[in-house]
Design a protein around this motif. Structure first.
Motif, PDB file in Angstrom:
ATOM      1  N   ASP A  18     -10.778   1.331 -11.289  1.00 58.21           N
ATOM      2  CA  ASP A  18     -11.716   2.154 -12.060  1.00 58.21           C
ATOM      3  C   ASP A  18     -11.177   3.510 -12.483  1.00 58.21           C
ATOM      4  O   ASP A  18     -11.838   4.234 -13.231  1.00 58.21           O
ATOM      5  CB  ASP A  18     -12.982   2.409 -11.211  1.00 58.21           C
ATOM      6  N   PHE A  19     -10.035   3.911 -11.944  1.00 53.33           N
ATOM      7  CA  PHE A  19      -9.532   5.262 -12.213  1.00 53.33           C
ATOM      8  C   PHE A  19      -8.006   5.209 -12.194  1.00 53.33           C
ATOM      9  O   PHE A  19      -7.433   4.520 -11.349  1.00 53.33           O
ATOM     10  CB  PHE A  19     -10.067   6.230 -11.131  1.00 53.33           C
ATOM     11  N   PRO A  20      -7.350   5.975 -13.110  1.00 51.90           N
ATOM     12  CA  PRO A  20      -5.886   5.874 -13.184  1.00 51.90           C
ATOM     13  C   PRO A  20      -5.204   6.220 -11.857  1.00 51.90           C
ATOM     14  O   PRO A  20      -5.496   7.257 -11.253  1.00 51.90           O
ATOM     15  CB  PRO A  20      -5.511   6.906 -14.252  1.00 51.90           C
ATOM     16  N   VAL A  21      -4.309   5.375 -11.429  1.00 54.19           N
ATOM     17  CA  VAL A  21      -3.637   5.562 -10.141  1.00 54.19           C
ATOM     18  C   VAL A  21      -2.894   6.901 -10.092  1.00 54.19           C
ATOM     19  O   VAL A  21      -2.815   7.549  -9.043  1.00 54.19           O
ATOM     20  CB  VAL A  21      -2.709   4.359  -9.836  1.00 54.19           C
ATOM     21  N   SER A  22      -2.393   7.344 -11.253  1.00 53.64           N
ATOM     22  CA  SER A  22      -1.619   8.604 -11.284  1.00 53.64           C
ATOM     23  C   SER A  22      -2.512   9.827 -11.039  1.00 53.64           C
ATOM     24  O   SER A  22      -2.010  10.923 -10.821  1.00 53.64           O
ATOM     25  CB  SER A  22      -0.918   8.750 -12.633  1.00 53.64           C
ATOM     26  N   GLN A  23      -3.843   9.651 -11.095  1.00 50.52           N
ATOM     27  CA  GLN A  23      -4.765  10.782 -10.896  1.00 50.52           C
ATOM     28  C   GLN A  23      -5.582  10.643  -9.604  1.00 50.52           C
ATOM     29  O   GLN A  23      -6.568  11.341  -9.409  1.00 50.52           O
ATOM     30  CB  GLN A  23      -5.699  10.902 -12.107  1.00 50.52           C
ATOM     31  N   LEU A  24      -5.135   9.737  -8.747  1.00 57.18           N
ATOM     32  CA  LEU A  24      -5.805   9.573  -7.448  1.00 57.18           C
ATOM     33  C   LEU A  24      -4.958  10.224  -6.366  1.00 57.18           C
ATOM     34  O   LEU A  24      -3.721  10.186  -6.428  1.00 57.18           O
ATOM     35  CB  LEU A  24      -5.947   8.084  -7.119  1.00 57.18           C
ATOM     36  N   SER A  25      -5.604  10.799  -5.381  1.00 54.54           N
ATOM     37  CA  SER A  25      -4.828  11.379  -4.280  1.00 54.54           C
ATOM     38  C   SER A  25      -5.317  10.846  -2.940  1.00 54.54           C
ATOM     39  O   SER A  25      -6.469  10.411  -2.804  1.00 54.54           O
ATOM     40  CB  SER A  25      -4.940  12.906  -4.301  1.00 54.54           C
ATOM     41  N   GLY A  26      -4.433  10.922  -1.952  1.00 52.66           N
ATOM     42  CA  GLY A  26      -4.779  10.544  -0.581  1.00 52.66           C
ATOM     43  C   GLY A  26      -4.939  11.805   0.263  1.00 52.66           C
ATOM     44  O   GLY A  26      -4.040  12.644   0.311  1.00 52.66           O
ATOM     45  N   HIS A  27      -6.104  11.936   0.895  1.00 49.99           N
ATOM     46  CA  HIS A  27      -6.409  13.111   1.732  1.00 49.99           C
ATOM     47  C   HIS A  27      -6.698  12.572   3.132  1.00 49.99           C
ATOM     48  O   HIS A  27      -7.793  12.099   3.421  1.00 49.99           O
ATOM     49  CB  HIS A  27      -7.626  13.819   1.118  1.00 49.99           C
ATOM     50  N   PHE A  28      -5.670  12.617   3.978  1.00 45.23           N
ATOM     51  CA  PHE A  28      -5.793  11.979   5.292  1.00 45.23           C
ATOM     52  C   PHE A  28      -5.820  12.994   6.423  1.00 45.23           C
ATOM     53  O   PHE A  28      -4.911  13.823   6.547  1.00 45.23           O
ATOM     54  CB  PHE A  28      -4.644  10.996   5.512  1.00 45.23           C
TER      55      PHE A  28
END
Ligand code: HMG
Ligand code: MG
Length: 305
Positions: free
Chosen positions: A201-211
């Motif tokens: 649903d959303f471009p992978v290049s604009q997703l982040s991981g906050h762990f």
């Protein structure tokens, strides 16, 4: 050489000055926060989460955000971000010359109520108003999805719930969306499950991981996210942090540990690990305790030997 299935370059967003410090009980002087952010700027971070324009009754530690933003030495091109829960927070963030507004929703109804005192649906309505104002002023808009893998109040959170909030944040115009493990309970298979859904649903290049690293799984979760193609990661110098509305959750994964991992994998970050180690030692000394970064402490010990 980077392994062919991993990205060659990632963007590390340093969240220590906000996520890392927001939960500290003793008031940290603005001087210390400014010094920390300036050190992080010099270390080469492209993006620093520097402040939070939330109610000081809810998060007293962030009450100095206006002063901090006014006093930091900004480096051209670096994005200084701040959390904004509503239009009142937006006005303060705008006046403080924030580059990126971060609206923060949740995949869990219970957490939404505890953290921002409204339902997920109500939060999206509030955020839509903030989003319109942010865009009207030409600022970047980022959205966070808290409790994407588990909630301190309701327990399990289905992957579908995170995907649903991602779509809502996308629809109100977020440029970037954070998939957040607020309480650090995820393991790699859960991460792949959620990431694979949200990437539809959303471009992978604009997703982040906050762990967060509560259960010691954050680096494994980052590796799993790298394999999914995620190229933006949040981390906190010296492993600072925890959320005031997620009792028992520890800090974000330590930046030094993430940088050491990326170096080893041959993945470019543009950040000077040695300077980050020094920033980590600085803030740990200011808080009167030892850094929780394994790599940071190992490098500092080697240097002192
Ligand atoms: P509320 O009590 O429902 O708000 O709180 P309200 O509109 O009824 O206002 C109550 C009072 O707060 C009023 O003051 C407002 O003026 C004031 P009074 O009239 O009583 O003197 N107020 C504000 N003051 C300054 N700035 C503002 C603001 N808004 C209202 N922006 C509210 C609702 C959202 C404000 C509150 O719940 C809040 O501030 N929550 C923030 C909680 C928070 O910061 N949590 C930590 C960050 S989230 C996180 O860490 C997760 C993340 O890292 C990702 C992850 O790991 O999952 C992002
Ligand atoms: Mg967090």
């Amino acid at each position: 050489m980077t392994k062919p299935n991993l990205p060659g370059k990632v963007r590390i967003v340093e969240v220590g000055p906000r996520d890392g410090l927001q939960n500290e009980q003793a008031t940290i002087p603005a001087d210390v926060k400014v010094e920390l952010i300036d050190r992080l700027t010099r270390a080469g971070f492209p993006n620093i989460e520097a402040a939070s324009f939330v109610s000081p009754k809810w998060v007293p530690q962030m009450a100095t955000s206006t002063e901090v933003m006014a006093r930091i030495q900004r480096k051209p091109g670096v994005v200084y971000s701040a959390l904004v829960p509503n239009i009142k927070g937006f006005e303060a963030a705008l006046a403080a010359r924030v580059d990126e507004v971060v609206i923060f929703g949740a995949a869990s109804e219970a957490f939404s109520q505890k953290n921002i005192n409204c339902s997920i649906a109500e939060s999206i309505e509030r955020f839509a108003e903030v989003a319109r104002a942010t865009k009207a002023h030409g600022l970047r808009l980022r959205g966070a999805v808290s409790c994407a893998f588990g909630c301190p109040y309701q327990g399990a959170v289905p992957a579908q719930a995170a995907a649903d909030v991602v779509r809502r944040l996308r629809d109100i115009g977020c440029d970037e969306i954070d998939i957040a493990d607020t309480i650090g309970v995820a393991t790699p298979n859960m991460v792949v499950d959620v990431m694979e859904q949200v990437i539809r649903d959303f471009p992978v290049s604009q997703l982040s991981g906050h762990f967060h690293d509560t259960y010691g799984q954050a680096l494994a979760n980052i590796y799993a996210s790298l394999e999914c193609g995620i190229t933006i990661y949040h981390s906190s110098v010296a492993g600072l942090g925890g959320c005031p509305y997620a009792k028992g959750a520890t800090g974000n994964v330590a930046t030094e540990d993430v940088l050491y991992l990326m170096q080893g994998l041959g993945i470019e970050t543009g950040i000077d690990l040695d300077q980050v180690v020094e920033a980590g030692q600085f803030i740990s000394a200011a808080l009167g305790r030892k850094s929780t970064s394994r790599a940071g402490n190992a490098i500092a010990a080697k240097r002192a030997a």
